[in-house]
Every structure is written in structure tokens, then in C-alpha cells.
Design an enzyme around this catalytic site. Structure first.
Site, mmCIF file in Angstrom:
data_model
loop_
_atom_site.group_PDB
_atom_site.id
_atom_site.type_symbol
_atom_site.label_atom_id
_atom_site.label_comp_id
_atom_site.label_asym_id
_atom_site.label_seq_id
_atom_site.Cartn_x
_atom_site.Cartn_y
_atom_site.Cartn_z
ATOM 1 N N CYS A 134 0.830 -1.207 0.000
ATOM 2 C CA CYS A 134 0.000 0.000 0.000
ATOM 3 C C CYS A 134 0.864 1.257 0.000
ATOM 4 O O CYS A 134 1.423 1.619 1.033
ATOM 5 C CB CYS A 134 -0.905 -0.039 1.232
ATOM 6 N N CYS A 137 0.015 3.926 2.482
ATOM 7 C CA CYS A 137 0.323 3.569 3.868
ATOM 8 C C CYS A 137 1.824 3.616 4.122
ATOM 9 O O CYS A 137 2.297 4.235 5.062
ATOM 10 C CB CYS A 137 -0.169 2.154 4.169
ATOM 11 N N ASP A 138 2.565 2.919 3.276
ATOM 12 C CA ASP A 138 3.973 2.665 3.580
ATOM 13 C C ASP A 138 4.960 3.499 2.759
ATOM 14 O O ASP A 138 6.163 3.461 3.022
ATOM 15 C CB ASP A 138 4.273 1.169 3.386
HETATM 16 P P1 FAD Z 1 -10.634 -6.129 6.375
HETATM 17 O O1 FAD Z 1 -9.713 -5.350 7.243
HETATM 18 O O2 FAD Z 1 -10.054 -6.900 5.245
HETATM 19 O O3 FAD Z 1 -11.466 -7.108 7.324
HETATM 20 C C1 FAD Z 1 -12.220 -8.169 6.813
HETATM 21 C C2 FAD Z 1 -12.811 -8.990 7.938
HETATM 22 O O4 FAD Z 1 -13.656 -9.989 7.382
HETATM 23 C C3 FAD Z 1 -11.817 -9.776 8.776
HETATM 24 O O5 FAD Z 1 -12.263 -9.824 10.122
HETATM 25 C C4 FAD Z 1 -11.842 -11.168 8.144
HETATM 26 O O6 FAD Z 1 -11.403 -12.202 9.023
HETATM 27 C C5 FAD Z 1 -13.326 -11.279 7.879
HETATM 28 N N1 FAD Z 1 -13.752 -12.260 6.873
HETATM 29 C C6 FAD Z 1 -13.415 -12.365 5.562
HETATM 30 N N2 FAD Z 1 -14.082 -13.367 4.953
HETATM 31 C C7 FAD Z 1 -14.892 -13.898 5.914
HETATM 32 C C8 FAD Z 1 -15.858 -14.951 5.919
HETATM 33 N N3 FAD Z 1 -16.169 -15.657 4.827
HETATM 34 N N4 FAD Z 1 -16.495 -15.239 7.092
HETATM 35 C C9 FAD Z 1 -16.232 -14.539 8.231
HETATM 36 N N5 FAD Z 1 -15.331 -13.513 8.273
HETATM 37 C C10 FAD Z 1 -14.680 -13.216 7.126
HETATM 38 N N6 FAD Z 1 -4.948 1.352 5.441
HETATM 39 C C11 FAD Z 1 -4.724 2.539 6.022
HETATM 40 O O7 FAD Z 1 -5.623 3.386 6.072
HETATM 41 N N7 FAD Z 1 -3.514 2.829 6.591
HETATM 42 C C12 FAD Z 1 -2.482 1.937 6.614
HETATM 43 O O8 FAD Z 1 -1.393 2.239 7.133
HETATM 44 C C13 FAD Z 1 -2.695 0.670 6.015
HETATM 45 N N8 FAD Z 1 -1.705 -0.258 5.954
HETATM 46 C C14 FAD Z 1 -1.955 -1.478 5.425
HETATM 47 C C15 FAD Z 1 -0.936 -2.443 5.454
HETATM 48 C C16 FAD Z 1 -1.158 -3.710 4.969
HETATM 49 C C17 FAD Z 1 -0.048 -4.737 5.037
HETATM 50 C C18 FAD Z 1 -2.438 -4.041 4.424
HETATM 51 C C19 FAD Z 1 -2.701 -5.445 3.933
HETATM 52 C C20 FAD Z 1 -3.443 -3.094 4.356
HETATM 53 C C21 FAD Z 1 -3.211 -1.794 4.858
HETATM 54 N N9 FAD Z 1 -4.198 -0.810 4.824
HETATM 55 C C22 FAD Z 1 -3.967 0.410 5.418
HETATM 56 C C23 FAD Z 1 -5.533 -1.066 4.230
HETATM 57 C C24 FAD Z 1 -6.555 -1.357 5.346
HETATM 58 O O9 FAD Z 1 -6.026 -2.331 6.225
HETATM 59 C C25 FAD Z 1 -7.870 -1.806 4.749
HETATM 60 O O10 FAD Z 1 -8.363 -0.813 3.852
HETATM 61 C C26 FAD Z 1 -8.933 -2.040 5.845
HETATM 62 O O11 FAD Z 1 -8.487 -2.971 6.800
HETATM 63 C C27 FAD Z 1 -10.242 -2.525 5.224
HETATM 64 O O12 FAD Z 1 -11.158 -2.781 6.236
HETATM 65 P P2 FAD Z 1 -12.382 -3.774 6.038
HETATM 66 O O13 FAD Z 1 -13.058 -3.812 7.360
HETATM 67 O O14 FAD Z 1 -13.135 -3.376 4.843
HETATM 68 O O15 FAD Z 1 -11.755 -5.206 5.693
#
Ligand code: FAD
Length: 310
Positions: A134, A137-138
Site C-alpha cells: 500500500c 500507507c507505507d
Molecule cells: P478487512 O480489514 O479486510 O477485514 C475483513 C474482515 O472480514 C476480517 O475480520 C476477516 O477475518 C473477515 N472475513 C473475511 N471473509 C470472511 C468470511 N467468509 N467469514 C467470516 N469472516 C470473514 N490502510 C490505512 O488506512 N492505513 C495503513 O497504514 C494501512 N496499511 C496497510 C498495510 C497492509 C499490510 C495491508 C494489507 C493493508 C493496509 N491498509 C492500510 C488497508 C486497510 O487495512 C484496509 O483498507 C482495511 O483494513 C479494510 O477494512 P475492512 O473492514 O473493509 O476489511
């Protein structure tokens, strides 16, 4: 049944839960891994009002906030199937991998996404130690250093332009024989003095000293030559995959597999809402996912108020 049944415990799901529970309605989160992608994040420095935190700390705070409002947390459970309500205003069913099933008067899908990996030696070992996914982010961590971007589509070329303004030098590596991004982006990238574009480049390994990334090796697919590039960071930009495999055929998805939502987070199935990285909402970031979760919860609450049962 629950009033609001949330699938996914990342920033979107947690925010949705807090917003729903604060309406005094029965709310639960089913999550395979609470915290979601934030659990893989080293430093978070762009969540407004929080100057700096790390992923596990942030995830723990999400969980604490949801618990403070009595949200039921159903951990380590994977949802496998969504069954739309049989009648308007009826119950939506969620079937779990463990054979169990849960019902909700409304459901919010926030299962997030995952970065597509290059799958070469070094990628796992140096994740968060030079291997990044990202640029928003990084990127700032590599200020004044040399980095590579793997992938010459829109996200890779955008990352290259973005990073070129922050780092000393960017090598962009595309597997095919041409960049696949919009022309205006390609022209911009080509105009930058500190960017080198490699076409026909197949990354074969991400190299390091045991602690952190020190370089990348690629094969020139045209000549067969093997080249080594010394650098401090590698941004993998070959796509973000939404976690919607289990929803195919149940509700409307974009051609990239993202759940199509309207301005209130409603999906094509009545009573089913979606939020965060799993949706068509652009710019996949924590603050955006959290705001989106809040919006979907309010959308679901609005739906409940309008459906027959009080
Ligand atoms: P997610 O965080 O992906 O959460 C999904 C959830 O759904 C999890 O609990 C997972 O276990 C669950 N899940 C999935 N499928 C199922 C299923 N079938 N049944 C039950 N549960 C399920 N963003 C920033 O703003 N700043 C940063 O510094 C940043 N750094 C990042 C670094 C990395 C390495 C990564 C990978 C991402 C980073 N991001 C950052 C992006 C950010 O993490 C995501 O945009 C954010 O977490 C998205 O949130 P979400 O709740 O939509 O999904």
C-alpha cells in the site's frame, strides 16, 4: 435473530457494529480474524486523530469499542453462504463453515479484501520488512530510498508516480511487453526523471540480508538475462482481491468481484448491506472502511425502521 448481523471484523465491521449497537438493537459480528487486514499492518499513521499506532493495537481497540456497547462477537467463524429472505422484510440466513447458521433482520457484509501476492521467494519472509502493498500507507517509510513497484496496470503506475515524489528512485517492473495503465498515467510516469520502467520483467525473488529487503531479482523475458536491482523496498501492485468467492450468484458483484452498493451501502439483496474493501467504494483505506461501515449500519437501521416488524 439479530437485528444487525455483521460478517467481518475489520474497521468496516467494527464501525458498523458500534453504530448499530448504539441504536439499542441486537448486533453481532461474525469474523474469521478480528481486526482484518490491520492485523498485518506494522505502523498506522493516517487514521485521523491517532498520530501513530500499530495494527494489533488498533485491532484490539476496535474490539474493545464494539464490546463496550454489548456487541456479540462470534470469533474464528467463517461464513460460507448467504440465504436471502424468503419474503420482503423476512430473515436473512448466514450459514457457517462449522455447520451452524445465524439469522438477521439485516446483514452487513464487510469481509474485506486481500492483496494478490507475487508468490516468489522472499515475499513472505520480508513482508513489512521492505515488502509492501500500500503506497498510501507505507510510501513515507521509504523516503530517500530506492524502491521497486511490481505491476504495470493502473494501480502499479499510480504507485510509481506517487512514490517517485517521495523516494529517491523507482524501478517499475511489468511482466508483459507494455504498461496496461491509462495513457495519461503512463505519460506522467514516463516524464519522471527518477523512474525506470522495465518491460517483460519477471520477478524471480525478493532478496534480503535476513532482516530486511536489500534487492530484487528479475528475468528479462525477452533475452533470458537475469538482473539484480539493489533497493530497500518492493511494492507489490498486481491487484486487490475482494473476499466474495462465497457470495457469487447470491448478490450483484462488479466484474472485479466487488459487492455493488448504493450511497447507503445497500446491495442488490433487500436487507443486505455491505461496507469497506469488499465493496465498489474506491480507495481501500482504514478510515474509508470505518466511515463506510458507519454508513451501512445507518442504512440497515433505516431499513429496519421501514420494514414491517417494529
Ligand atoms: P478487512 O480489514 O479486510 O477485514 C475483513 C474482515 O472480514 C476480517 O475480520 C476477516 O477475518 C473477515 N472475513 C473475511 N471473509 C470472511 C468470511 N467468509 N467469514 C467470516 N469472516 C470473514 N490502510 C490505512 O488506512 N492505513 C495503513 O497504514 C494501512 N496499511 C496497510 C498495510 C497492509 C499490510 C495491508 C494489507 C493493508 C493496509 N491498509 C492500510 C488497508 C486497510 O487495512 C484496509 O483498507 C482495511 O483494513 C479494510 O477494512 P475492512 O473492514 O473493509 O476489511
Amino acid at each position: 435473530p439479530y437485528d444487525v448481523l455483521i460478517v467481518g471484523g475489520g474497521p468496516a465491521g467494527a464501525a458498523a457494529a458500534v453504530y448499530a449497537a448504539r441504536k439499542g438493537i441486537r448486533t453481532a459480528i461474525v469474523a474469521e480474524r478480528f481486526g482484518g487486514q490491520t492485523m498485518d499492518t506494522l505502523a498506522i499513521e493516517n487514521y485521523i486523530s491517532v498520530l501513530e499506532t500499530d495494527g494489533p493495537k488498533f485491532a484490539a481497540a476496535l474490539e474493545k469499542h464494539a464490546q463496550a456497547y454489548g456487541v456479540e462477537l462470534i470469533h474464528l467463524q467463517r461464513a460460507e453462504r448467504l440465504v436471502p429472505a424468503a419474503t420482503p422484510g423476512g430473515l436473512v440466513e448466514l450459514q457457517l463453515a462449522n455447520g451452524g447458521s445465524l439469522k438477521g433482520r439485516s446483514v452487513i457484509l464487510s469481509t474485506g479484501a486481500r492483496w494478490r501476492e507475487v508468490d516468489v521467494p522472499g515475499e513472505q519472509q520480508y513482508r513489512n520488512k521492505g515488502v509492501a502493498y500500500c503506497p498510501h500507507c507505507d510510501g513515507p517509510l521509504f523516503k530517500g530510498k530506492r524502491v521497486a513497484v511490481i505491476g504495470g496496470g493502473n494501480s502499479g503506475v499510480e504507485a510509481g508516480i506517487d512514490l517517485a515524489g517521495l523516494v529517491e528512485h523507482v524501478t517499475l517492473i511489468e511482466f508483459g511487453d507494455a504498461l496496461r495503465a491509462d495513457k495519461v498515467l503512463v505519460d506522467k510516469l514516463k516524464s519522471l526523471p527518477n523512474v525506470e520502467i522495465v518491460l517483460n520483467g519477471q520477478t524471480t525473488s525478493i532478496d534480503g540480508d535476513g532482516q530486511k529487503v536489500t534487492g530484487l531479482t528479475y528475468k528479462d523475458r525477452a533475452s533470458g538475462a537475469i538482473r539484480q536491482v539493489p533497493l530497500a523496498g518492493v511494492f507489490v501492485q498486481i491487484g486487490l482481491v475482494p473476499n466474495t468467492e462465497w457470495l457469487k450468484g447470491t448478490l450483484e458483484l462488479s466484474r472485479h468481484g466487488e459487492i455493488i452498493v448504493d450511497a447507503k451501502g445497500a446491495t442488490s439483496v433487500p436487507g443486505v448491506f455491505a461496507a469497506g474493501d469488499v465493496t465498489t467504494v474506491p480507495y481501500k483505506q482504514i478510515i474509508i472502511a470505518a466511515g463506510d461501515g458507519a454508513k451501512a449500519a445507518l442504512g440497515a437501521f433505516d431499513h429496519l425502521m421501514r420494514s414491517s416488524v417494529p
